[in-house]
Design a protein around this motif. Sequence first.
Motif, PDB file in Angstrom:
ATOM      1  N   LYS A   1       0.845  -1.211   0.000  1.00 19.36           N
ATOM      2  CA  LYS A   1       0.000   0.000   0.000  1.00 19.36           C
ATOM      3  C   LYS A   1       0.877   1.256   0.000  1.00 19.36           C
ATOM      4  N   ARG A   2       1.950   1.208   0.757  1.00 18.26           N
ATOM      5  CA  ARG A   2       2.835   2.391   0.854  1.00 18.26           C
ATOM      6  C   ARG A   2       3.650   2.594  -0.411  1.00 18.26           C
ATOM      7  N   TYR A   3       3.995   1.505  -1.070  1.00 17.83           N
ATOM      8  CA  TYR A   3       4.833   1.590  -2.283  1.00 17.83           C
ATOM      9  C   TYR A   3       4.122   0.863  -3.438  1.00 17.83           C
ATOM     10  N   PRO A   4       3.055   1.460  -3.970  1.00 19.69           N
ATOM     11  CA  PRO A   4       2.254   0.738  -4.977  1.00 19.69           C
ATOM     12  C   PRO A   4       3.019   0.413  -6.268  1.00 19.69           C
ATOM     13  N   ASP A   5       4.092   1.167  -6.548  1.00 18.64           N
ATOM     14  CA  ASP A   5       4.833   0.902  -7.794  1.00 18.64           C
ATOM     15  C   ASP A   5       5.981  -0.096  -7.610  1.00 18.64           C
ATOM     16  N   ALA A   6       6.170  -0.522  -6.383  1.00 11.82           N
ATOM     17  CA  ALA A   6       7.318  -1.418  -6.125  1.00 11.82           C
ATOM     18  C   ALA A   6       6.987  -2.861  -6.483  1.00 11.82           C
ATOM     19  N   ALA A   7       8.025  -3.606  -6.849  1.00  9.45           N
ATOM     20  CA  ALA A   7       7.877  -5.055  -7.027  1.00  9.45           C
ATOM     21  C   ALA A   7       8.187  -5.722  -5.685  1.00  9.45           C
ATOM     22  N   VAL A   8       7.555  -6.850  -5.438  1.00 10.31           N
ATOM     23  CA  VAL A   8       7.798  -7.592  -4.194  1.00 10.31           C
ATOM     24  C   VAL A   8       8.628  -8.831  -4.518  1.00 10.31           C
ATOM     25  N   VAL A   9       9.849  -8.841  -3.978  1.00  2.00           N
ATOM     26  CA  VAL A   9      10.745  -9.993  -4.178  1.00  2.00           C
ATOM     27  C   VAL A   9      10.899 -10.690  -2.841  1.00  2.00           C
ATOM     28  N   VAL A  10      10.514 -11.946  -2.793  1.00  2.00           N
ATOM     29  CA  VAL A  10      10.577 -12.698  -1.533  1.00  2.00           C
ATOM     30  C   VAL A  10      11.623 -13.805  -1.662  1.00  2.00           C
ATOM     31  N   TYR A  11      12.561 -13.768  -0.736  1.00  4.79           N
ATOM     32  CA  TYR A  11      13.612 -14.788  -0.636  1.00  4.79           C
ATOM     33  C   TYR A  11      12.946 -16.128  -0.326  1.00  4.79           C
ATOM     34  N   VAL A  12      13.460 -17.228  -0.884  1.00  8.31           N
ATOM     35  CA  VAL A  12      12.798 -18.524  -0.639  1.00  8.31           C
ATOM     36  C   VAL A  12      12.782 -18.905   0.835  1.00  8.31           C
ATOM     37  N   ASN A  13      13.694 -18.339   1.630  1.00  5.12           N
ATOM     38  CA  ASN A  13      13.656 -18.575   3.087  1.00  5.12           C
ATOM     39  C   ASN A  13      12.493 -17.778   3.657  1.00  5.12           C
ATOM     40  N   SER A  14      11.294 -18.264   3.432  1.00  2.00           N
ATOM     41  CA  SER A  14      10.075 -17.536   3.793  1.00  2.00           C
ATOM     42  C   SER A  14       8.938 -18.540   3.857  1.00  2.00           C
ATOM     43  N   THR A  15       7.816 -18.105   4.421  1.00  6.57           N
ATOM     44  CA  THR A  15       6.651 -19.000   4.478  1.00  6.57           C
ATOM     45  C   THR A  15       5.974 -19.065   3.102  1.00  6.57           C
ATOM     46  N   ALA A  16       5.162 -20.095   2.908  1.00  5.16           N
ATOM     47  CA  ALA A  16       4.410 -20.211   1.649  1.00  5.16           C
ATOM     48  C   ALA A  16       3.441 -19.035   1.514  1.00  5.16           C
ATOM     49  N   GLU A  17       2.912 -18.563   2.644  1.00  4.20           N
ATOM     50  CA  GLU A  17       1.957 -17.442   2.611  1.00  4.20           C
ATOM     51  C   GLU A  17       2.648 -16.156   2.136  1.00  4.20           C
ATOM     52  N   ALA A  18       3.898 -15.950   2.540  1.00  7.78           N
ATOM     53  CA  ALA A  18       4.642 -14.780   2.062  1.00  7.78           C
ATOM     54  C   ALA A  18       4.937 -14.923   0.568  1.00  7.78           C
ATOM     55  N   LYS A  19       5.324 -16.106   0.146  1.00 11.15           N
ATOM     56  CA  LYS A  19       5.604 -16.327  -1.292  1.00 11.15           C
ATOM     57  C   LYS A  19       4.351 -16.058  -2.133  1.00 11.15           C
ATOM     58  N   ALA A  20       3.193 -16.396  -1.564  1.00 14.05           N
ATOM     59  CA  ALA A  20       1.943 -16.214  -2.312  1.00 14.05           C
ATOM     60  C   ALA A  20       1.676 -14.733  -2.601  1.00 14.05           C
ATOM     61  N   LEU A  21       2.295 -13.835  -1.844  1.00 15.99           N
ATOM     62  CA  LEU A  21       2.099 -12.392  -2.063  1.00 15.99           C
ATOM     63  C   LEU A  21       3.236 -11.768  -2.880  1.00 15.99           C
ATOM     64  N   ALA A  22       4.186 -12.583  -3.296  1.00 14.34           N
ATOM     65  CA  ALA A  22       5.352 -12.064  -4.021  1.00 14.34           C
ATOM     66  C   ALA A  22       5.073 -11.933  -5.513  1.00 14.34           C
TER      67      ALA A  22
END
Length: 297
Positions: free
Chosen positions: A97-118
């Motif tokens: 919401k704060r950075y609407p133009d940004a891409a979200v890159v999630v490191y694989v060392n993360s939960t499946a739920e976080a990856k689902a938002l990447a």
Amino acid sequence: MEDEIRALKTKKNAIVLVHNYQPMEIQALGDVVGDSLQLAVEARRAEADLIVICGVQFMAETAKILNPERKVVIPVPDAGCPLADFLTPEMIQEAKKRYPDAAVVVYVNSTAEAKALADITCTSANAVQIVASLPNDTILFGPDANLAAYVQRELPDKTIIPLPPGGHCYVHTGFTLADVEAARKKGSMIVCHPECPPEIQEQADLIMSTGGMIQGAIGGDEPWSIFTEREVVSRLRVLYPGRVFYEKPEAVCADMKKISLVDLKRALEREEHEIVLSREVMNRAHRAIERMIAVGT
Ligand code: 13P
Ligand code: SF4
């Protein structure tokens, strides 16, 4: 025990994928031993009925997401990664919401739920390549702030925002400038994982994923001080007996040491502990991981 495990692998038509930090007796029974990226790629193309991941939870989840029709198990259910727990889905949603133009890159060392938002995932082996491939100037990157700093250093034209700002791995933040000094006194090169803090990265001769270290050690003959989990050094010594490698004895990932031969045998016998994820999370995370594999393996 080893023979029984080998026989069970055949009987169950199973493949055993093992991370470079696993105890050597587990590595010896792996069909593949590698870094997070190598394990993901192997899991994705596996045709075995049973995929056994000897590593930590996020590696088993990644395998399941990439090959959902197979049964994927991890021998010990509570082998987690404290780094992965730093990044919550709520943090990602708020940052978007704060950075609407940004891409979200999630490191694989993360939960499946976080990856689902990447938008896309990355590993330590391909983080720079993945971020460089994106058209966005601003990148929300989590959960490892040290890997984020490494990518920022390599790609100064991008603005990398670590999510959260202090996400880290306790094994890698254990490396200090005193370790750098000790390594230099031994006359060795410093080879560090990008999860090490920026002040260590700045002193390192090479910065690599664990798989990069294994492959990178093929040429050359100078002593290497390895700034990552110490089992990598056990593996390097087996692979390259003529070379000198130094480890930090305290650099131990406790979760990576939870799996024993007894656990592996039980996992094959009982086909446990199975990874079960919601279809929706799997589908969304699948997109982000497949995008990564398409850009950089
Ligand atoms: P690699 O992908 O380099 O094996 O790293 C995984 C990890 O957990 C590092 O601590
Ligand atoms: Fe997680 Fe650190 Fe262990 Fe790697 S070494 S699995 S990042 S806790």
